[in-house]
Scaffold this active site. Structure first.
Site, PDB file in Angstrom:
ATOM      1  N   TRP A 100       0.869  -1.186   0.000  1.00  0.00           N
ATOM      2  CA  TRP A 100       0.000   0.000   0.000  1.00  0.00           C
ATOM      3  C   TRP A 100       0.899   1.227   0.000  1.00  0.00           C
ATOM      4  O   TRP A 100       1.851   1.303   0.775  1.00  0.00           O
ATOM      5  CB  TRP A 100      -0.910   0.042   1.240  1.00  0.00           C
TER       6      TRP A 100
ATOM      7  N   GLU B 255      -3.003  -2.856  -2.609  1.00  0.00           N
ATOM      8  CA  GLU B 255      -4.171  -2.310  -1.883  1.00  0.00           C
ATOM      9  C   GLU B 255      -4.532  -0.914  -2.374  1.00  0.00           C
ATOM     10  O   GLU B 255      -3.702  -0.010  -2.380  1.00  0.00           O
ATOM     11  CB  GLU B 255      -3.839  -2.263  -0.382  1.00  0.00           C
TER      12      GLU B 255
ATOM     13  N   LYS C  96      -7.088   2.675  -2.409  1.00  0.00           N
ATOM     14  CA  LYS C  96      -7.750   3.554  -1.431  1.00  0.00           C
ATOM     15  C   LYS C  96      -8.480   4.654  -2.198  1.00  0.00           C
ATOM     16  O   LYS C  96      -8.034   5.062  -3.267  1.00  0.00           O
ATOM     17  CB  LYS C  96      -6.679   4.155  -0.507  1.00  0.00           C
TER      18      LYS C  96
ATOM     19  N   ASP D 214      -9.762  -3.217   1.258  1.00  0.00           N
ATOM     20  CA  ASP D 214      -9.837  -2.702   2.623  1.00  0.00           C
ATOM     21  C   ASP D 214     -11.244  -2.131   2.819  1.00  0.00           C
ATOM     22  O   ASP D 214     -11.671  -1.238   2.075  1.00  0.00           O
ATOM     23  CB  ASP D 214      -8.767  -1.619   2.828  1.00  0.00           C
TER      24      ASP D 214
ATOM     25  N   HIS E 191      -8.742  -6.499   4.104  1.00  0.00           N
ATOM     26  CA  HIS E 191      -8.411  -5.747   5.314  1.00  0.00           C
ATOM     27  C   HIS E 191      -9.735  -5.450   5.997  1.00  0.00           C
ATOM     28  O   HIS E 191     -10.488  -4.577   5.549  1.00  0.00           O
ATOM     29  CB  HIS E 191      -7.671  -4.447   4.980  1.00  0.00           C
TER      30      HIS E 191
ATOM     31  N   ASP F   2     -10.172   3.409   9.709  1.00  0.00           N
ATOM     32  CA  ASP F   2      -9.549   2.377  10.544  1.00  0.00           C
ATOM     33  C   ASP F   2     -10.109   2.265  11.955  1.00  0.00           C
ATOM     34  O   ASP F   2      -9.354   2.045  12.902  1.00  0.00           O
ATOM     35  CB  ASP F   2      -8.037   2.642  10.617  1.00  0.00           C
TER      36      ASP F   2
END
Ligand SMILES: C[C@H](O)[C@H](O)[C@@H](O)C(=O)CO
Ligand SMILES: [Mn+2]
Length: 416
Positions: A183, A224, A226, A257, A284, A294
């Protein structure tokens, strides 16, 4: 001894065609990769005054965070003792042992992680790995593998190559493939004039990093995506489209994620699509709340939906389950236990769902009965099955495990 509620739950579930013992034995075999970074707010052990950057933020100042490798291992052991089953460790590159052999990120080697590998051997667990392309002066302007400065881009390429080498050795020594997840934070706060060139550079960097072939029994590569980060609100180089395409083209793992998508977008719905094109994915498990991707995982609808999809699609053997949350406002061991137990509960609920019956009703076009069964099954005594699972694994059940955290807090954490 099994409780009478558990014995009754076996019968209740059998009535809708669910085999509770089979669900328990499946649950027992699914490892969850527990992330080291919940234990010290993503600090790592490169230097004591390391500052988190690149759009990652940890809020809170709960006392007792791990300050050394020994403390972190002690805390992870405690957290693992509160979670039924045999799990894995997920380590970031900044968590190496650099005490006697300092190395910048482009020069890290297996020697910096051998003590973690040895620790995993003693714990009889597998280990996953991550390059750390943040919290470093060469990542301060928000670009790493997509950097326009060739020397900086090369630095991060070298780091990721080192990490693949380390990951392969981890997998080899532990006899279980190590998932090495890349990532990078690369992005821009405001509208870029050129969205293309950084993506071309990221692609070229990844091609260079992945050039060397490793045995997939030892190493599995993941990338990953985002949607946005703090400081990369407008543009993220490694977007969903970018990495999904890259993973398909190169037949590597794509990391979904749960906190990295628009709040109304369902990760659960992506799983069966993505797995049409790549053989395996990395998850994730996380919880997005407004700007933060998170928060500690809880047993909420999005998490339950993810595991329903995995189980109903028969994808368990193709999904590597990792956790990704960090909360410094509560006891960090409790955070690990809550998030990992919630993830397992979501999986258990999916395994206890009358999946075959639901599919039969769907095939028969009886959508009324399908919805009715989905709803009625929600109130079956899954809690008793979870308690049995904890009991068989000699792990404290719900309402009891927190006492162990409190005892650890007063005996260990409060003295730090
Ligand atoms: C620390 C992790 O690598 C990081 O959380 C990454 O996986 C991510 O999700 C960044 O937002
Ligand atoms: Mn993540």
């Amino acid at each position: 001894m099994s409780s009478s509620v558990f014995k009754e739950s076996i019968e209740r579930y059998a009535e809708i065609g669910v085999d509770v013992e089979k669900a328990l034995s499946t649950l027992e075999q699914v490892p969850i990769s527990m992330h080291c970074w919940q234990g010290d707010d993503v600090g790592g052990f490169e230097s004591p005054d390391a500052e988190l950057g690149s759009g990652l933020a940890v809020t809170g100042n709960y006392p007792g965070k791990a300050r050394s490798i020994d403390e972190l291992r002690q805390d992870i052991e405690k957290a693992m003792s509160l979670v039924p089953g045999q799990h894995r460790l997920n380590l970031h590159a900044i968590y190496g042992d650099f005490s006697s052999d300092k190395a910048d990120r482009d020069a890290i080697g297996v020697q910096h992680f051998q003590s973690w590998i040895d620790w995993c051997k003693t714990q009889k667990i597998g280990m996953d790995f991550n390059p750390t392309c943040f919290s470093h002066p060469k990542a301060d302007d928000g670009m790493t593998l997509a950097h326009s400065d060739e020397s900086i881009r090369q630095f991060w390429i070298e780091h990721c190559k080192c990490c693949r080498h380390i990951g392969a050795e981890i997998g080899k020594q532990l006899g279980s493939a190590c998932v090495n997840n890349i990532w990078v934070p690369d992005g821009m706060k405001d509208s870029p004039a050129d969205r293309t060139a950084p993506r071309q550079r990221l692609m070229a960097s990844l091609d260079e990093i992945l050039k060397e072939d490793y045995n997939t029994d030892h190493l599995l590569d993941a990338v990953e995506s985002k949607l946005f980060g703090i400081g990369s609100e407008t543009y993220v180089v490694g977007s969903h489209d970018f990495y999904l395409g890259y993973a398909i083209k190169n037949q590597i793992l794509y990391c979904l994620d749960a906190g990295h998508f628009h709040p109304t977008e369902s990760i659960a719905d992506k799983i069966s699509s993505v797995l049409q094109y790549i053989p395996e994915i990395l998850l994730h498990v996380s919880r997005g709340v407004r700007w933060d991707s998170d928060h500690v995982v809880v047993l909420d609808d999005p998490t339950k939906a993810i595991f329903e999809e995995i189980v109903r699609g028969d994808h368990l053997s193709k999904v590597h389950i990792g956790l990704d949350f960090f909360d410094a406002s509560i006891n960090r061991i409790a955070a690990w236990a809550i998030g990992t137990r919630a993830t397992q509960k979501a999986l258990l609920l999916a395994l206890l769902s009358p999946n075959e019956k639901l599919k039969q009703l769907e095939a028969a076009g009886d959508y009324s009965a399908r919805l009715a069964l989905m709803e009625d099954a929600r109130m079956l005594p899954a809690g008793a099955v979870w308690e049995e699972f904890c009991h068989r694994n000699q792990i404290a059940g719900d309402f009891k495990w927190l006492d162990e955290v409190r005892a650890y807090e007063s005996e260990v954490l409060s003295k730090r």
